[in-house]
Design an enzyme around this catalytic site. Structure first.
Site, PDB file in Angstrom:
ATOM      1  N   ARG A   1     -12.296   2.717 -27.837  1.00  0.00           N
ATOM      2  CA  ARG A   1     -11.950   1.333 -27.518  1.00  0.00           C
ATOM      3  C   ARG A   1     -10.692   0.897 -28.246  1.00  0.00           C
ATOM      4  O   ARG A   1      -9.619   0.849 -27.678  1.00  0.00           O
ATOM      5  CB  ARG A   1     -13.142   0.411 -27.845  1.00  0.00           C
ATOM      6  CG  ARG A   1     -13.059  -0.971 -27.174  1.00  0.00           C
ATOM      7  CD  ARG A   1     -12.096  -1.940 -27.827  1.00  0.00           C
ATOM      8  NE  ARG A   1     -12.431  -2.274 -29.209  1.00  0.00           N
ATOM      9  CZ  ARG A   1     -11.684  -3.081 -29.966  1.00  0.00           C
ATOM     10  NH1 ARG A   1     -10.565  -3.615 -29.489  1.00  0.00           N
ATOM     11  NH2 ARG A   1     -12.021  -3.328 -31.220  1.00  0.00           N
ATOM     12  N   ASP A   2     -10.791   0.643 -29.520  1.00  0.00           N
ATOM     13  CA  ASP A   2      -9.634   0.151 -30.272  1.00  0.00           C
ATOM     14  C   ASP A   2      -8.524   1.196 -30.320  1.00  0.00           C
ATOM     15  O   ASP A   2      -7.348   0.857 -30.372  1.00  0.00           O
ATOM     16  CB  ASP A   2     -10.074  -0.233 -31.689  1.00  0.00           C
ATOM     17  CG  ASP A   2      -9.112  -1.194 -32.360  1.00  0.00           C
ATOM     18  OD1 ASP A   2      -8.292  -1.798 -31.650  1.00  0.00           O
ATOM     19  OD2 ASP A   2      -9.178  -1.339 -33.588  1.00  0.00           O
TER      20      ASP A   2
ATOM     21  N   HIS B   1      -6.480  -0.951 -40.453  1.00  0.00           N
ATOM     22  CA  HIS B   1      -5.351  -0.291 -39.811  1.00  0.00           C
ATOM     23  C   HIS B   1      -4.414   0.187 -40.920  1.00  0.00           C
ATOM     24  O   HIS B   1      -4.315  -0.429 -41.981  1.00  0.00           O
ATOM     25  CB  HIS B   1      -4.637  -1.246 -38.858  1.00  0.00           C
ATOM     26  CG  HIS B   1      -5.413  -1.522 -37.611  1.00  0.00           C
ATOM     27  ND1 HIS B   1      -4.973  -1.186 -36.359  1.00  0.00           N
ATOM     28  CD2 HIS B   1      -6.640  -2.085 -37.427  1.00  0.00           C
ATOM     29  CE1 HIS B   1      -5.879  -1.526 -35.456  1.00  0.00           C
ATOM     30  NE2 HIS B   1      -6.903  -2.094 -36.089  1.00  0.00           N
TER      31      HIS B   1
ATOM     32  N   ASN C   1      -5.409   2.664 -36.207  1.00  0.00           N
ATOM     33  CA  ASN C   1      -6.511   2.610 -37.160  1.00  0.00           C
ATOM     34  C   ASN C   1      -6.411   3.775 -38.141  1.00  0.00           C
ATOM     35  O   ASN C   1      -5.726   4.768 -37.898  1.00  0.00           O
ATOM     36  CB  ASN C   1      -7.837   2.743 -36.407  1.00  0.00           C
ATOM     37  CG  ASN C   1      -8.069   1.634 -35.421  1.00  0.00           C
ATOM     38  OD1 ASN C   1      -8.638   0.615 -35.752  1.00  0.00           O
ATOM     39  ND2 ASN C   1      -7.643   1.848 -34.185  1.00  0.00           N
TER      40      ASN C   1
ATOM     41  N   HIS D   1     -12.914  -2.679 -41.447  1.00  0.00           N
ATOM     42  CA  HIS D   1     -12.093  -2.117 -40.371  1.00  0.00           C
ATOM     43  C   HIS D   1     -10.628  -2.211 -40.803  1.00  0.00           C
ATOM     44  O   HIS D   1     -10.089  -3.316 -40.943  1.00  0.00           O
ATOM     45  CB  HIS D   1     -12.332  -2.924 -39.093  1.00  0.00           C
ATOM     46  CG  HIS D   1     -11.503  -2.518 -37.923  1.00  0.00           C
ATOM     47  ND1 HIS D   1     -12.030  -1.842 -36.841  1.00  0.00           N
ATOM     48  CD2 HIS D   1     -10.200  -2.706 -37.641  1.00  0.00           C
ATOM     49  CE1 HIS D   1     -11.075  -1.614 -35.947  1.00  0.00           C
ATOM     50  NE2 HIS D   1      -9.944  -2.148 -36.417  1.00  0.00           N
TER      51      HIS D   1
ATOM     52  N   CYS E   1      -3.272  -3.227 -31.852  1.00  0.00           N
ATOM     53  CA  CYS E   1      -3.707  -4.435 -31.159  1.00  0.00           C
ATOM     54  C   CYS E   1      -2.620  -4.919 -30.205  1.00  0.00           C
ATOM     55  O   CYS E   1      -1.475  -5.114 -30.627  1.00  0.00           O
ATOM     56  CB  CYS E   1      -4.035  -5.537 -32.173  1.00  0.00           C
ATOM     57  SG  CYS E   1      -4.528  -7.092 -31.396  1.00  0.00           S
TER      58      CYS E   1
END
Length: 302
Positions: free
Chosen positions: A13-14, A207, A247, A205, A238
């Protein structure tokens, strides 16, 4: 007793949502299958946002209809509003992750909402997940810095944590959406959130925009956090945050934790192989993973 840290794999996903390559659904399913083979038990697999805003996630419902339903493997769907949450539930997600925002600059551009408005919306829609018996977690985006407003007052994290807890979230993640956190800021944020989080699990989370993600993870684990997001290959970013890079790489995190004797349940060699597959066959462009190039390291037996 051996310490254990849960890695939530966010690559499908991300990781993919901001990549210039739009992978076919078949390749996404192969990615998921490879991650499961590497030992991943919990992953973000879909995002239920408007497809015009995030084209890479337009096939999320189809992805969820085709992912392997393996005992012990849980799939998370991202939702930003009521429509997205309903779609995630209809698609059969095992868990829904809702996003609150810590700063109005990013919130208005990303969700067309201020921090308080995102919390108010969660109050209204969380009951939908509860009624379906589906766990709902909350991620606070730009928890450490906003690309438009700059520094974020960490006090807002405590306020949003209290709102998430009151509405029934089972887990709260602090998202360093643009990669500006440092280990000291991480520790301060955890201390503030813990005062309001009650029995919610905490997740972090990061990055790696400014090469501090691994240090931040170390600080979080030292503070007692045992759930960390990571993305195979270090892919991601993003779409709504200028210059937000990928990430932290799952294999890099697993290597560090393996060396510390911390269990993750993930096979490092298979995760490295999956990162190389992403680079060479799926995405066909360089990725950020250090271990995809250097490999792991194990002492030679005496």
């Amino acid at each position: 007793m051996t310490q254990r840290v849960e890695i939530v794999e966010v690559g499908p996903r991300d990781g993919l949502q901001n990549d210039p390559v739009l992978l076919p659904t078949d390749v996404k399913i192969e990615f998921v299958e490879r991650l499961i083979d590497a030992g991943v038990k919990r992953m973000e697999a879909a995002s239920f946002v408007h497809p015009k805003l995030v084209p890479a996630m337009a096939d999320s419902a189809e992805v969820m209809s085709r992912v392997p339903r393996v005992d012990g493997v849980k799939y998370i769907g991202l939702a930003l509003n009521e429509k997205g949450l309903r779609r995630a539930l209809d698609a059969g997600c095992d868990e829904v992750n809702y996003v609150m925002v810590a700063s109005p600059g990013f919130g208005l551009k990303n969700q067309n909402a201020t921090p308080q408005q995102t919390a108010d919306a969660f109050d209204q829609i969380a009951v939908l997940a509860h009624d379906d018996g589906v766990p709902v977690s909350v991620t606070i985006s730009v928890a450490f810095g906003d690309p438009f407003d700059g520094e974020v007052d960490p006090a807002i994290l405590g306020e949003l944590a209290a709102r998430a807890r009151a509405a029934g979230a089972v887990e709260l993640a602090l998202g360093d959406t643009i990669g500006v956190a440092d280990p000291w800021a991480v520790r301060r944020a955890i201390d503030i959130v813990r005062e309001q989080s009650g029995d919610m699990r905490l997740r972090l989370h990061f990055h790696n925009t400014r090469n501090t993600a691994m240090a931040n993870i170390f600080a979080a684990i030292e503070a007692g956090v045992d759930v960390i997001d990571a993305s195979c290959g270090g892919i991601g970013g993003c779409p709504f945050a200028p210059a937000a890079t990928g990430n932290v790489a799952s294999e890099d995190v697993v290597y560090m934790l393996d060396r510390a004797g911390i269990e993750t349940g993930i096979d490092l060699d298979k995760m490295i192989a999956t990162a190389k597959w992403l680079e060479d066959e799926a995405l066909k462009h360089p990725i950020a993973s250090a271990l995809a190039r250097a490999g792991g390291f194990r002492p030679v037996p005496a």
